[in-house]
Scaffold this motif. Structure first.
Motif, PDB file in Angstrom:
ATOM      1  N   ILE B  26      -7.150   4.824  -4.635  1.00 42.35           N
ATOM      2  CA  ILE B  26      -5.767   5.292  -4.526  1.00 42.35           C
ATOM      3  C   ILE B  26      -5.406   6.001  -5.837  1.00 42.35           C
ATOM      4  O   ILE B  26      -5.585   5.432  -6.920  1.00 42.35           O
ATOM      5  CB  ILE B  26      -4.795   4.119  -4.299  1.00 42.35           C
ATOM      6  CG1 ILE B  26      -5.189   3.338  -3.040  1.00 42.35           C
ATOM      7  CG2 ILE B  26      -3.359   4.619  -4.184  1.00 42.35           C
ATOM      8  CD1 ILE B  26      -4.442   2.033  -2.883  1.00 42.35           C
ATOM      9  N   ASN B  72       2.096   2.810   2.165  1.00 43.00           N
ATOM     10  CA  ASN B  72       1.852   3.044   3.599  1.00 43.00           C
ATOM     11  C   ASN B  72       3.128   3.597   4.278  1.00 43.00           C
ATOM     12  O   ASN B  72       3.324   3.449   5.468  1.00 43.00           O
ATOM     13  CB  ASN B  72       1.305   1.805   4.322  1.00 43.00           C
ATOM     14  CG  ASN B  72       2.324   0.701   4.439  1.00 43.00           C
ATOM     15  OD1 ASN B  72       3.382   0.768   3.826  1.00 43.00           O
ATOM     16  ND2 ASN B  72       2.006  -0.313   5.233  1.00 43.00           N
ATOM     17  N   VAL B  89      -4.905   8.594  -0.810  1.00 45.33           N
ATOM     18  CA  VAL B  89      -5.755   7.473  -0.420  1.00 45.33           C
ATOM     19  C   VAL B  89      -7.100   8.070  -0.011  1.00 45.33           C
ATOM     20  O   VAL B  89      -7.164   8.855   0.937  1.00 45.33           O
ATOM     21  CB  VAL B  89      -5.138   6.676   0.747  1.00 45.33           C
ATOM     22  CG1 VAL B  89      -6.120   5.635   1.277  1.00 45.33           C
ATOM     23  CG2 VAL B  89      -3.859   5.988   0.293  1.00 45.33           C
ATOM     24  N   ARG B 105      -1.356   3.772   8.456  1.00 41.82           N
ATOM     25  CA  ARG B 105      -1.171   2.308   8.450  1.00 41.82           C
ATOM     26  C   ARG B 105      -2.364   1.562   9.030  1.00 41.82           C
ATOM     27  O   ARG B 105      -2.502   0.356   8.821  1.00 41.82           O
ATOM     28  CB  ARG B 105       0.131   1.946   9.176  1.00 41.82           C
ATOM     29  CG  ARG B 105       1.333   2.349   8.330  1.00 41.82           C
ATOM     30  CD  ARG B 105       2.650   2.077   8.967  1.00 41.82           C
ATOM     31  NE  ARG B 105       3.700   2.763   8.214  1.00 41.82           N
ATOM     32  CZ  ARG B 105       4.868   3.097   8.701  1.00 41.82           C
ATOM     33  NH1 ARG B 105       5.171   2.803   9.965  1.00 41.82           N
ATOM     34  NH2 ARG B 105       5.759   3.713   7.955  1.00 41.82           N
ATOM     35  N   ARG B 107      -5.282   2.378   8.042  1.00 41.77           N
ATOM     36  CA  ARG B 107      -6.146   2.293   6.869  1.00 41.77           C
ATOM     37  C   ARG B 107      -5.521   1.456   5.753  1.00 41.77           C
ATOM     38  O   ARG B 107      -6.215   0.938   4.880  1.00 41.77           O
ATOM     39  CB  ARG B 107      -6.440   3.701   6.334  1.00 41.77           C
ATOM     40  CG  ARG B 107      -7.388   4.452   7.249  1.00 41.77           C
ATOM     41  CD  ARG B 107      -7.269   5.943   7.072  1.00 41.77           C
ATOM     42  NE  ARG B 107      -7.705   6.372   5.755  1.00 41.77           N
ATOM     43  CZ  ARG B 107      -7.487   7.593   5.264  1.00 41.77           C
ATOM     44  NH1 ARG B 107      -6.845   8.495   5.977  1.00 41.77           N
ATOM     45  NH2 ARG B 107      -7.927   7.907   4.073  1.00 41.77           N
ATOM     46  N   VAL B 108      -4.199   1.363   5.787  1.00 39.00           N
ATOM     47  CA  VAL B 108      -3.493   0.617   4.734  1.00 39.00           C
ATOM     48  C   VAL B 108      -2.642  -0.465   5.398  1.00 39.00           C
ATOM     49  O   VAL B 108      -1.523  -0.219   5.834  1.00 39.00           O
ATOM     50  CB  VAL B 108      -2.596   1.565   3.887  1.00 39.00           C
ATOM     51  CG1 VAL B 108      -2.005   0.809   2.700  1.00 39.00           C
ATOM     52  CG2 VAL B 108      -3.379   2.777   3.400  1.00 39.00           C
ATOM     53  N   PRO B 187      -8.638  -2.185   8.113  1.00 44.35           N
ATOM     54  CA  PRO B 187      -8.113  -1.264   7.093  1.00 44.35           C
ATOM     55  C   PRO B 187      -9.079  -1.165   5.913  1.00 44.35           C
ATOM     56  O   PRO B 187     -10.038  -1.952   5.824  1.00 44.35           O
ATOM     57  CB  PRO B 187      -6.827  -1.956   6.656  1.00 44.35           C
ATOM     58  CG  PRO B 187      -7.127  -3.409   6.808  1.00 44.35           C
ATOM     59  CD  PRO B 187      -8.038  -3.528   7.999  1.00 44.35           C
ATOM     60  N   ILE B 189      -7.512  -0.821   2.864  1.00 42.01           N
ATOM     61  CA  ILE B 189      -6.623  -1.321   1.803  1.00 42.01           C
ATOM     62  C   ILE B 189      -5.659  -2.343   2.409  1.00 42.01           C
ATOM     63  O   ILE B 189      -5.164  -2.141   3.523  1.00 42.01           O
ATOM     64  CB  ILE B 189      -5.817  -0.146   1.202  1.00 42.01           C
ATOM     65  CG1 ILE B 189      -6.778   0.859   0.545  1.00 42.01           C
ATOM     66  CG2 ILE B 189      -4.758  -0.624   0.213  1.00 42.01           C
ATOM     67  CD1 ILE B 189      -6.211   2.249   0.393  1.00 42.01           C
TER      68      ILE B 189
END
Lengths: 224, 272
Positions: B26, B72, B89, B105, B107-108, B187, B189
């Motif tokens: 990030i 996110n 990201v 969201r 992914r995070v 995700p 993260i």
């Protein structure tokens, strides 16, 4: 529950044991340098001191890191305190052993030592046994053995006093050897200090086991 | 092998292995954020490495939760909020208008201060996101549910009661269920906003151990008011004050030898 960082305490303990083994090794080498009148052993002992100093720095660093990041309490906290103080004692044993090696090297530079070493060999045997016993206590903590170890310190103190008196007497009879006799007397004092440090380690282990400081207390009060 | 029997090199090298540098996942560049006319984040720059735990600390109102929610785009829902700067990201600008927020969201993931299970069964809670995304095959859902619950260290406690209401769980279990729900969508993260603030010490220890286990696979960012928790769980720590990033470093440096006087005052309790 075992937290992931508890293994760091095991690492710290392992480092202390390694440091103690190195302290025993340097003591053994320097004493053998004297008893066998071997300059090479003296040089080897002197060369070992740096590693012991570095281990003390590492142990201090790890103990401080654990104290800061892991919020230790109870026996974990006691182990951190014991690690720092024991590291100091092992480092001093390294210094005293180096001092024995340097004094021996200086004496041997003038020729073989023909003087009576009085109780130095017996003292060195006792101090090595005490240090070795202190290391065993780290691996298998045992209150009775720790107390017994503390009590042995008196024997070494008595031998040191006998040595001091004996070397002083020799100075009167053989003033030409005064410098050498003074060196031997200081070697005796260094061995006596090694025994003190081994005793300190045993006292720290009693603190680790019981959670009580025993300095200044009688053995009877510790056992109770 | 007992530690006493291990070569000294193994023991001595372990500490250095812990902090090897990792790739940036990030990248926050010159980020500012406003609630209406109130600027709450000021030109933040921060690179967060992958597969590490990063803690955000600072007094209330310092902007740490706002920054977490930016990651996110949870703040999108707040009226009159706006930002400047960028958050990338894995190289992708999350404020790019072409980026679908649902994709972001996935992914995070996020875990909130108060556990917020849905009024459904334990099983339904875990697979909720996948069902919404259209995955309907039961065997696949079962597999994800078990894997996620195992990864959240909850499987053994709930495997015989998967179809009971999530509200029958304890507070600590509910929080781990929410973590399992976040993990189910796989995700990269996980954002955690004070995940232990309403838990007892044992449930807190469970979550902290879970965080430690998860960091081998996920990048975790945790906002916490508990500085001892930040010290215990994180690899890196960022200290914020009045919307500014004061100091960001390895956690042991922040707590042992902070460079900034404000950080020193905050971590040593002399603040204010």
């Amino acid at each position: 529950m075992n937290r992931h960082f508890h293994s760091e305490l095991e690492d710290l303990k392992a480092r202390l044991i390694v440091m103690g083994e190195r302290a025993l090794e340097i003591l053994d080498t320097s004493v053998n340098g004297l008893l066998q009148q071997d300059i090479q052993l003296c040089e080897a002992a002197i060369a070992m001191d740096d590693e012991i100093d570095n281990l003390e720095v590492e142990i201090d660093k790890e103990a401080m890191r654990y104290l800061t990041l892991r919020s230790p309490v109870a026996s974990d906290l006691r182990l951190i305190k014991v690690s720092i103080k024991t590291g100091i004692n092992f480092e001093r044993i390294g210094d005293e052993s180096t001092s024995i090696a340097k004094r021996t090297r200086k004496m041997l530079a003038a020729g073989p030592i023909t003087l009576d070493l009085l109780n130095l060999e017996q003292m060195s045997t006792y101090t090595k046994e005490m240090l070795s016993a202190a290391l065993d206590l780290f691996i298998s903590p045992d209150l009775d053995k720790a107390i017994a170890l503390c009590q042995r310190d008196k024997l070494v103190d008595e031998l040191n006093q006998k040595n001091f008196d004996g070397f002083a007497d020799q100075v009167v009879n053989d003033p030409v050897s005064a410098k050498l006799l003074l060196e031997l007397s200081l070697i005796s004092k260094a061995l006596e200090r090694v025994a003190d440090h081994a005793t300190n380690v045993a006292e720290e282990l009693i603190y680790l086991i019981k959670g009580e400081e025993i300095k200044g207390k009688t053995v009877k009060s510790i056992v109770i | 092998m007992p530690i006493e029997s291990q070569p000294i090199e193994n023991i001595l090298n372990r500490a250095e292995d812990t902090y090897e540098e990792k790739a940036t996942q990030i990248e926050i560049e010159n980020l500012s954020f406003w609630y209406g006319s109130n600027k709450v984040l000021h030109h933040l720059n921060l690179s967060i490495p992958e597969k590490t735990v990063t803690a955000f600390i600072g007094p209330s109102g310092c902007g740490k939760s706002t920054l977490l929610r930016c990651m996110n785009r949870m703040n999108d829902m707040i009226e009159n909020s706006r930002y400047e700067g960028s958050i990338k990201v894995m190289g992708q600008d999350i404020f790019d208008p072409k980026l679908h927020v649902i994709e972001l969201r996935k992914r995070v993931g996020m875990v909130f201060q108060k556990s917020n299970p849905f009024p459904k069964s334990i099983y339904e809670n875990v697979i909720y996101g996948l069902k919404i995304a259209g995955l309907g095959e039961k065997s696949a859902l079962d597999e994800v549910a078990e894997r996620s619950l195992r990864n959240a260290a909850l499987w053994d406690e709930v495997k015989d009661r998967l179809h009971e209401s999530a509200f029958t769980l304890s507070g600590g279990q509910m929080q781990r269920l929410c973590i399992a729900r976040a993990l189910a969508i796989e995700p990269d993260i996980i954002l955690m906003d004070e995940p232990c603030s309403s838990l007892d010490p044992i449930a807190t220890a469970n979550i902290e151990e879970l965080i430690y286990q998860l960091k081998s696979r996920y990048t975790i960012i945790i906002v916490t008011h508990n500085m001892q928790q930040a010290a215990r769980v994180s690899d890196k720590t960022a200290f914020f004050y009045l919307g500014e990033l004061i100091e960001y470093d390895l956690t042991e440096n922040i707590f042992m030898k902070p460079k900034d006087e404000k950080t020193e005052d905050y971590v040593s309790g002399r603040f204010g």
